[in-house]
Design a protein around this motif. Structure first.
Motif: not given
Length: 592
Positions: A23-30, A51-54, A92-93
């Motif tokens: 999750e950290l790698r994905s969020l860092k990329s975003h 808007s593209k975040l799950k 937000l989550q």
């Protein structure tokens, strides 16, 4: 390569523990993408950029995100660094989750996610139950016995699991022979590389036996993330406890059905459903008139357990169990009955009353293992006899089922040949292997009642296979719908091979985009084997089904005479051929 990986680090330990490394790698990329697009990133930019975040993007509109940030932060012009971005994401989550009951999209799918960052609490009852299971089955292990028994009231379980040995050993208890234990690093003190090797081994092996380990990485074991480690352990134990719920292992299950058609249906059911059917089969013999459909609300009053145990072990029954009105007292009497039967407890009376689904499932599965109350068939069950070809197909189905489930597809596979017939699961697998290749606009989502809709899905599966250059001669979408086993296996083998080659391509950065072939993999494998001093060599992945010493050039006796061969020469050749019919495996061992 593993030695150069340090993960995504956050200065605040609490914040770091809210996410898995995936999750950290994905969020860092975003985050980096958003900042690169705008040059700088402020709080006011986030509502439109997230808007593209799950979950956050799916379950909150842009206006809702903007309103929440306006109420939560005083200055929306503040610049956002990565840690502030993570805190905003978490807030937000949590806000999206609080709205789940008010119509948020995909709420059920999110709640089912086994690694959601919102689910960080663990059940102490489940932990104690799994610790008891581990102490019982691994207490005599030559390496682990110095660490066992584990005290369930502490967090020692997660400390011991950090080096990967415990989970590797537990996998072998669940499915014996999965891991060659010589490959496990079992030194008292492991260096980071050895520990990483153990974690990779246990994660890959967990996938192989059917565990869902999406969004779990080696770093999560190193950091001892309790909810993730316990999630993997619970899946492994569940697989072990449900292993006997199979007609081949327990042919007595045939007593649950009336005819062969029902047997085929039973064989395609997941183990949990078979366990429920077994439980209801025995309950029908009693005065209990309800049907148990789950291991939570339907058993929390303890009444179904009381009737079930009275059928299975009437000699240990206590008349008070069905008389008491207090569910907690009844649950206590049920567990005392189970103890007299010799069944290990996987739960407490409190767990029964609260309807803990995992622990109730474990409890019923253990009762089934200990005493299933079914009679042995008087005659061999003919439809359970398998030919060598069918046995091979069964092994391949098993391997492909584990592989597809390990991809993290939304639909869990219980039986490959049945579950792929509507084409939807294959489309999901294709999208995982080659993201974006599926045209979801023309795909038909289950449940699908019209046969031609299934054919449409399967036609797209075949079309995509051809795009990926699979060999699909004489394979059509209708073959998959009809459940043609050999053609389905042929397709899945090529899909799995494509996935493995893609993985190798990405891992070998020095290949500069080169596509790997079977010969590249064989060369690598032979080099590794040769480095050990062995002379064994693999020439092909295909089994040697032809003994070439028995193959002639196709000449008849007349042809040989016309070429000048004498009758004695021909006789000697025929005798040599006859003597060669015994396959000399020893002389061929160097080519295996």
């Amino acid at each position: 390569m593993a030695g150069n990986y340090f993960g995504v680090l956050v200065s605040d330990p609490w914040l770091q523990n809210q996410f898995t490394q995936v999750e950290l790698r994905s969020l860092k990329s975003h985050f980096l993408t958003m900042r690169r697009e705008t040059g700088s990133l402020t709080l006011g930019d986030l509502p439109s950029r997230m808007s593209k975040l799950k979950n956050v993007g799916e379950n909150l509109t842009e206006d809702e995100r903007a309103a929440f940030l306006h109420d939560s932060y005083q200055n929306l012009g503040d610049e956002v660094d990565f840690e502030l971005f993570l805190r905003v994401y978490l807030n937000l989550q949590a806000h999206a989750t609080s709205r789940m009951g008010k119509g948020a999209k995909n709420s059920s799918a999110f709640l089912k996610s086994p690694t959601s960052t919102l689910l960080h609490t663990i059940s102490e009852s489940e932990k104690a139950s799994y610790v008891g299971h581990i102490n019982n089955y691994l207490g005599e292990d030559s390496f682990l016995k110095k660490f066992l028994p584990i005290d369930p009231s502490t967090n020692d379980l997660f400390e011991i699991a950090k080096d990967g040995v415990l989970i590797c050993k537990l996998i072998n208890v669940a499915v014996p022979g999965t891991i060659d234990e010589r490959a496990i690093n079992t030194k008292t003190v492991l260096n980071p590389w050895e520990r990483n090797e153990n974690h990779t081994l246990c994660l890959n092996s967990a996938k192989a036996i059917g565990c869902t380990v999406v969004n779990i990485g080696t770093q999560d074991f190193i950091e001892g993330r309790r909810h993730l480690v316990l999630g993997v352990i619970s899946q492994i134990i569940k697989i072990q406890l449900l292993a006997d719920l199979d007609l081949k292992k327990t042919p007595q299950l045939v007593e649950l059905v009336d005819d062969n058609q029902d047997v085929e249906e039973l064989m395609s059911l997941p183990p949990e459903k078979i366990l429920l059917r077994w439980m209801n089969f025995h309950l029908k013999k009693t005065e209990y008139r309800k049907t148990v459909t789950n291991f939570s609300s339907d058993v929390k009053d303890g009444e179904a357990y009381a009737y079930l145990l009275n059928v299975l072990a009437p000699e240990h029954s206590n008349p008070s169990t069905l008389v008491v009105r207090d569910p907690f007292k009844r649950a206590t009497l049920v567990l005392e009955h189970a103890d007299r039967m010799g069944c290990k407890r996987y739960l407490t009376a409190k767990d029964i009353v609260e309807g803990s689904p995992n622990l109730n499932l474990a409890f019923v599965a253990h009762i089934f293992q200990h005493r299933n109350g079914l009679s042995t068939p008087e005659k061999p069950v003919s439809f359970l006899d398998v030919s060598p070809d069918e046995a091979q197909i069964s092994r391949e189905e098993n391997a492909f089922r584990f592989w597809i489930n390990s991809l993290g597809v939304a639909t869990y596979i219980n039986n490959v040949f049945e579950d792929v017939r509507n084409g939807w699961v294959l489309l999901e697998a294709l999208d995982k292997v080659s993201p974006g290749i599926v045209n979801w606009k023309i795909a038909n989502k289950p449940p699908i009642k019209m046969p031609f809709k299934k054919v449409e899905n399967c036609n797209q599966v075949v079309k995509i296979g051809k795009q990926l250059k699979f060999s699909l001669v004489n394979i059509a979408g209708n073959d998959i719908v009809q459940g043609n086993k050999k053609l389905i296996l042929a397709y899945l083998w090529q899909l799995m091979r494509f996935n493995m080659l893609q993985l190798l391509k990405y891992l070998r950065s020095y290949s500069i985009g080169k596509e790997f072939t079977d010969s590249d993999i064989l060369d690598w494998a032979n080099t590794k084997v040769k480095s050990t001093g062995s002379q064994t060599c693999m020439k092909s992945f295909k089994p040697r089904i032809v003994n070439w010493r028995l193959v002639t050039k196709g000449q008849t006796v007349e042809d040989q005479r016309s070429c000048g061969s004498s009758d004695s020469d021909i006789g000697n050749q025929l005798e040599t051929s006859s003597n060669s019919t015994t396959y000399d495996t020893e002389s061929e061992s160097s080519t295996d």
